[in-house]
Design an enzyme around this catalytic site. Structure first.
Site, PDB file in Angstrom:
ATOM      1  N   GLU A  20     -15.946  11.794  -2.106  1.00 13.36           N
ATOM      2  CA  GLU A  20     -14.579  11.982  -1.903  1.00 13.36           C
ATOM      3  C   GLU A  20     -14.141  13.617  -2.472  1.00 13.36           C
ATOM      4  OE1 GLU A  20     -12.313  10.332  -0.453  1.00 13.36           O
ATOM      5  OE2 GLU A  20     -13.479   8.666  -0.214  1.00 13.36           O
ATOM      6  N   TYR A  78      -4.657  10.750  -4.874  1.00 14.47           N
ATOM      7  CA  TYR A  78      -5.319  10.253  -3.542  1.00 14.47           C
ATOM      8  C   TYR A  78      -6.872   9.878  -3.860  1.00 14.47           C
ATOM      9  CZ  TYR A  78      -8.371  10.156   0.506  1.00 14.47           C
ATOM     10  OH  TYR A  78      -9.116   9.493   1.434  1.00 14.47           O
ATOM     11  N   ASP A 122      -4.476   9.221   3.714  1.00 13.55           N
ATOM     12  CA  ASP A 122      -4.979  10.445   3.933  1.00 13.55           C
ATOM     13  C   ASP A 122      -4.091  11.001   5.156  1.00 13.55           C
ATOM     14  OD1 ASP A 122      -6.105   9.451   6.230  1.00 13.55           O
ATOM     15  OD2 ASP A 122      -8.157  10.487   5.727  1.00 13.55           O
ATOM     16  N   CYS A 149      -5.148   6.522  23.508  1.00 14.85           N
ATOM     17  CA  CYS A 149      -4.545   5.214  23.429  1.00 14.85           C
ATOM     18  C   CYS A 149      -5.383   4.113  24.323  1.00 14.85           C
ATOM     19  CB  CYS A 149      -3.087   5.353  24.042  1.00 14.85           C
ATOM     20  SG  CYS A 149      -2.091   6.534  23.183  1.00 14.85           S
ATOM     21  N   CYS A 207       2.141  -0.503  19.635  1.00 20.00           N
ATOM     22  CA  CYS A 207       2.373   0.746  18.798  1.00 20.00           C
ATOM     23  C   CYS A 207       3.768   1.399  19.348  1.00 20.00           C
ATOM     24  CB  CYS A 207       1.231   2.293  19.601  1.00 20.00           C
ATOM     25  SG  CYS A 207       1.685   3.668  19.176  1.00 20.00           S
TER      26      CYS A 207
END
Ligand code: SF4
Length: 296
Positions: A41, A124, A142, A204, A213
């Site tokens: 991280e 975060y 994020d 997509c 969506c």
């Protein structure tokens, strides 16, 4: 969240997709330690996955525990960080290792509060470590997750500028109650944004949530919210000169005189500014012999 609500349908589709499509990143392996997740991280904060992987592997092999890193001087952490960028993260990681040894007996703390108290761990990163290393149900948001939620739920091309309260609330709406599912959804939403719903060219046609969506259903309207500030140029920047100096200091195992650094292709005033800022940041130490990495 009711099992069949639009939010639960979206999250279960992402979880199912992630079970097959997740990239086999080494810090996702079942046997990795919380320390190894924490290191990933730190490295991923500003750096692409492909550049992080080899550096993370070398780091964990050399320093498999916080105690192993804490036993070495910070200069070794900065050297091993190499060219991952934003090298203050190496200093912070070293400091966090020392704090884990001193305050937590060498074990990474498992709660968000304890994580937040470590050097270099912001909100975060604390939530990401809590979720991915310890399986705690917390929303992790994020840039990629923000983009997926903006498109799939809010029906807009780009997210609004970051707002911790708004972003966490939006993610909480989608996060399954179950700890294991919540972890998979946190990781899956990020992965979807990183590999399918990308900023420039969303795919997509292979997206698991295309049917629901909102942005797609609305015909992909252009973004009309506040503009993002343009990224500063790197060439000729102070950041570039700092990087050049750091390269010299990492390679040298003794102090480097200012005159030797004068050989770098940078204007003298910019070089002095870069050196001064590196000293202020703790990445360089200056004495009568010149500049070197911090030893303590
Ligand atoms: S359908 Fe397209 S725009 Fe919508 S979430 Fe999927 S990839 Fe992104």
């Amino acid at each position: 969240m009711p099992r069949s609500s639009p939010a639960s349908t979206l999250s279960s589709r992402v979880i199912d997709w992630f079970a097959d499509a997740a990239r086999p990143l080494p810090w996702r392996a079942a046997e990795v330690s919380p320390w190894a997740v924490l290191v990933s991280e730190f490295m991923l904060q500003q750096t692409q996955v492909s550049r992080v992987v080899p550096r993370w592997e070398a780091w964990i092999e050399r320093w498999p525990t916080p105690a192993a890193l804490a036993a070495e001087p910070p200069s070794e952490a900065v050297r091993a960080w190499d060219r991952l960028g934003y090298p203050r993260r190496a200093l912070w990681l070293h400091r966090a290792a020392v704090e884990i040894v001193e305050r937590h007996g060498g074990e990474v703390p498992a709660d968000v509060e304890g994580l937040l108290a470590l050097q270099g761990v912001g909100p975060y990163t604390a939530r990401a470590i809590a979720a991915f290393a310890f399986g705690i149900r917390v929303p992790v948001v994020d840039t990629n997750t923000r983009r997926v939620i903006a498109r799939a739920v809010a029906g807009q091309a780009e997210p609004w500028p970051p707002s911790t309260t708004r972003d966490l609330a939006a993610m909480n709406e989608l996060l399954p109650r179950d700890d294991i599912e919540a972890r998979a959804f946190n990781a899956g939403a990020m992965e979807l944004g990183a590999t399918v719903c990308t900023a420039r060219a969303p795919r997509c046609e292979v997206c698991p949530i295309a049917a629901s969506c909102a942005w797609r259903a609305a015909g992909f309207p252009a973004y009309d919210g506040p503009k993002k500030s343009a990224q500063a140029r790197f060439d000729g920047s102070d950041r570039q000169v700092r990087g050049m100096v750091m390269r010299e200091l990492r390679a040298a195992h003794r102090p480097v005189p200012r005159t030797a650094l004068g050989m770098l292709q940078a204007p003298a005033t910019q070089l002095d500014r870069a050196l001064a800022s590196l000293v202020v940041d703790g990445l360089a130490v200056h004495d009568t012999d010149g500049y070197r990495l911090p030893e303590a």
